[in-house]
Design an enzyme around this catalytic site. Structure first.
Site, PDB file in Angstrom:
ATOM      1  N   CYS A  95     -13.902  13.024   2.844  1.00  0.00           N
ATOM      2  CA  CYS A  95     -12.633  13.702   2.554  1.00  0.00           C
ATOM      3  C   CYS A  95     -11.642  12.674   2.012  1.00  0.00           C
ATOM      4  O   CYS A  95     -11.517  11.583   2.579  1.00  0.00           O
ATOM      5  CB  CYS A  95     -12.085  14.305   3.852  1.00  0.00           C
ATOM      6  SG  CYS A  95     -10.508  15.141   3.643  1.00  0.00           S
ATOM      7  N   HIS A 137     -15.312  23.278   3.739  1.00  0.00           N
ATOM      8  CA  HIS A 137     -14.504  22.076   4.031  1.00  0.00           C
ATOM      9  C   HIS A 137     -13.062  22.282   3.537  1.00  0.00           C
ATOM     10  O   HIS A 137     -12.100  21.989   4.259  1.00  0.00           O
ATOM     11  CB  HIS A 137     -15.155  20.872   3.338  1.00  0.00           C
ATOM     12  CG  HIS A 137     -14.401  19.596   3.431  1.00  0.00           C
ATOM     13  ND1 HIS A 137     -14.816  18.522   4.204  1.00  0.00           N
ATOM     14  CD2 HIS A 137     -13.229  19.190   2.845  1.00  0.00           C
ATOM     15  CE1 HIS A 137     -13.942  17.533   4.082  1.00  0.00           C
ATOM     16  NE2 HIS A 137     -12.965  17.910   3.260  1.00  0.00           N
ATOM     17  N   GLU A 138     -12.916  22.806   2.316  1.00  0.00           N
ATOM     18  CA  GLU A 138     -11.576  22.963   1.734  1.00  0.00           C
ATOM     19  C   GLU A 138     -10.801  24.113   2.382  1.00  0.00           C
ATOM     20  O   GLU A 138      -9.588  24.010   2.582  1.00  0.00           O
ATOM     21  CB  GLU A 138     -11.669  23.167   0.211  1.00  0.00           C
ATOM     22  CG  GLU A 138     -12.340  22.027  -0.555  1.00  0.00           C
ATOM     23  CD  GLU A 138     -11.725  20.659  -0.294  1.00  0.00           C
ATOM     24  OE1 GLU A 138     -10.541  20.568   0.065  1.00  0.00           O
ATOM     25  OE2 GLU A 138     -12.458  19.662  -0.441  1.00  0.00           O
ATOM     26  N   HIS A 141      -9.079  22.992   5.393  1.00  0.00           N
ATOM     27  CA  HIS A 141      -7.788  22.333   5.121  1.00  0.00           C
ATOM     28  C   HIS A 141      -6.654  23.365   5.091  1.00  0.00           C
ATOM     29  O   HIS A 141      -5.551  23.100   5.584  1.00  0.00           O
ATOM     30  CB  HIS A 141      -7.807  21.623   3.764  1.00  0.00           C
ATOM     31  CG  HIS A 141      -8.397  20.246   3.784  1.00  0.00           C
ATOM     32  ND1 HIS A 141      -7.847  19.211   4.496  1.00  0.00           N
ATOM     33  CD2 HIS A 141      -9.477  19.734   3.154  1.00  0.00           C
ATOM     34  CE1 HIS A 141      -8.577  18.114   4.312  1.00  0.00           C
ATOM     35  NE2 HIS A 141      -9.575  18.404   3.503  1.00  0.00           N
TER      36      HIS A 141
HETATM   37  C1  Y12 Z   1     -18.913  17.497   1.499  1.00  0.00           C
HETATM   38  C2  Y12 Z   1     -17.940  18.417   1.806  1.00  0.00           C
HETATM   39  C3  Y12 Z   1     -16.803  18.491   1.062  1.00  0.00           C
HETATM   40  C4  Y12 Z   1     -16.626  17.680  -0.027  1.00  0.00           C
HETATM   41  C5  Y12 Z   1     -15.432  17.815  -0.901  1.00  0.00           C
HETATM   42  C6  Y12 Z   1     -14.235  17.052  -0.504  1.00  0.00           C
HETATM   43  N1  Y12 Z   1     -14.443  15.654  -0.382  1.00  0.00           N
HETATM   44  C7  Y12 Z   1     -14.291  14.746  -1.395  1.00  0.00           C
HETATM   45  O1  Y12 Z   1     -14.082  15.100  -2.530  1.00  0.00           O
HETATM   46  C8  Y12 Z   1     -14.365  13.328  -0.992  1.00  0.00           C
HETATM   47  C9  Y12 Z   1     -14.146  12.347  -1.831  1.00  0.00           C
HETATM   48  C10 Y12 Z   1     -14.150  10.939  -1.466  1.00  0.00           C
HETATM   49  C11 Y12 Z   1     -14.043   9.986  -2.474  1.00  0.00           C
HETATM   50  C12 Y12 Z   1     -14.015   8.626  -2.162  1.00  0.00           C
HETATM   51  O2  Y12 Z   1     -13.946   7.680  -3.156  1.00  0.00           O
HETATM   52  C13 Y12 Z   1     -12.717   7.097  -3.449  1.00  0.00           C
HETATM   53  O3  Y12 Z   1     -11.739   7.336  -2.797  1.00  0.00           O
HETATM   54  C14 Y12 Z   1     -12.690   6.202  -4.626  1.00  0.00           C
HETATM   55  C15 Y12 Z   1     -14.125   8.218  -0.859  1.00  0.00           C
HETATM   56  O4  Y12 Z   1     -14.234   6.845  -0.648  1.00  0.00           O
HETATM   57  C16 Y12 Z   1     -13.294   6.165   0.063  1.00  0.00           C
HETATM   58  O5  Y12 Z   1     -12.382   6.730   0.517  1.00  0.00           O
HETATM   59  C17 Y12 Z   1     -13.507   4.727   0.246  1.00  0.00           C
HETATM   60  C18 Y12 Z   1     -14.218   9.152   0.147  1.00  0.00           C
HETATM   61  C19 Y12 Z   1     -14.231  10.516  -0.149  1.00  0.00           C
HETATM   62  C20 Y12 Z   1     -17.598  16.734  -0.318  1.00  0.00           C
HETATM   63  C21 Y12 Z   1     -18.741  16.654   0.447  1.00  0.00           C
HETATM   64 CO    CO Z   2     -11.017  17.129   2.783  1.00  0.00          CO
END
Ligand code: Y12
Ligand code: CO
Length: 171
Positions: A95, A137-138, A141
């Site tokens: 997340c 997941h969203e 939120h």
């Molecule tokens: C499973 C359930 C829900 C989702 C969608 C929401 N989550 C995300 O989009 C997560 C993104 C994410 C990206 C990251 O990379 C950066 O910030 C560059 C991340 O890495 C760090 O924070 C170090 C963590 C999460 C997806 C899957």
């Molecule tokens: Co989230």
């Protein structure tokens, strides 16, 4: 415009988001800014409350097999309601509001989603795989819930310890 993303333990993330009633230019500009923000942070999903706007709006852009995201795969979901959830599946979630942490969470395997698009038109979507997981997941939120609240007592305690340490190291 890239918007600042609120991170845990900010209490704003606990807010119950309100129904969207005006599908106007202001909403469209906000959704465009959400997309820019999500892509610039390498996210695949973002809820409005994560950028401090407590409305029932979320966006998703699931990557293709090569891991690339395309704007034509962007789904803007407003006032969503889950129907006919089926099965369960474990998936390692992340997340943008809990940076650096990934944990296995149990979700429904498939669902049907009723929602409105940016113009207020009603759509129905059948979702499986990562799309179904990300939708749940969203939507959590929008109800003020984070995936870490679904962890067992021991995993949650371990998370709190590691997260606090990571925050201290960042300072
Ligand atoms: C499973 C359930 C829900 C989702 C969608 C929401 N989550 C995300 O989009 C997560 C993104 C994410 C990206 C990251 O990379 C950066 O910030 C560059 C991340 O890495 C760090 O924070 C170090 C963590 C999460 C997806 C899957
Ligand atoms: Co989230």
């Amino acid at each position: 415009m890239i918007l600042p993303i609120i991170t845990y333990p900010n209490k704003q993330l606990k807010a119950l988001s309100s129904e969207v009633t005006h599908f106007d230019e202001r909403l469209h500009l906000f959704l465009d800014n959400m997309f820019e923000t999500m892509i610039s942070s390498n996210g695949i999903g973002l809820a409005a409350i994560q950028v401090a706007n407590p409305i029932r709006a979320l966006i998703l852009c699931i990557p293709d097999e090569e891991g690339n995201q395309h704007k034509e795969n962007l789904i803007e979901i407003i006032n969503p309601v889950i129907h006919t959830p089926r099965g369960t599946v474990l998936y390692q979630e992340g997340c943008l509001s809990v940076p650096g942490f990934y944990e296995d969470v149990e979700r429904y395997e498939s669902l049907t989603l009723h929602y409105q698009n940016r113009h207020g038109e009603t759509n129905i979507l059948h979702a499986t795989d990562l799309l179904a997981i990300a939708i749940q997941h969203e939507i959590d939120h929008l109800d003020g819930k984070l995936f870490i609240e679904k962890l067992s007592y021991n995993r949650r305690k371990k998370f709190e310890k590691e997260y606090k340490r990571a925050l201290k190291e960042k300072k």
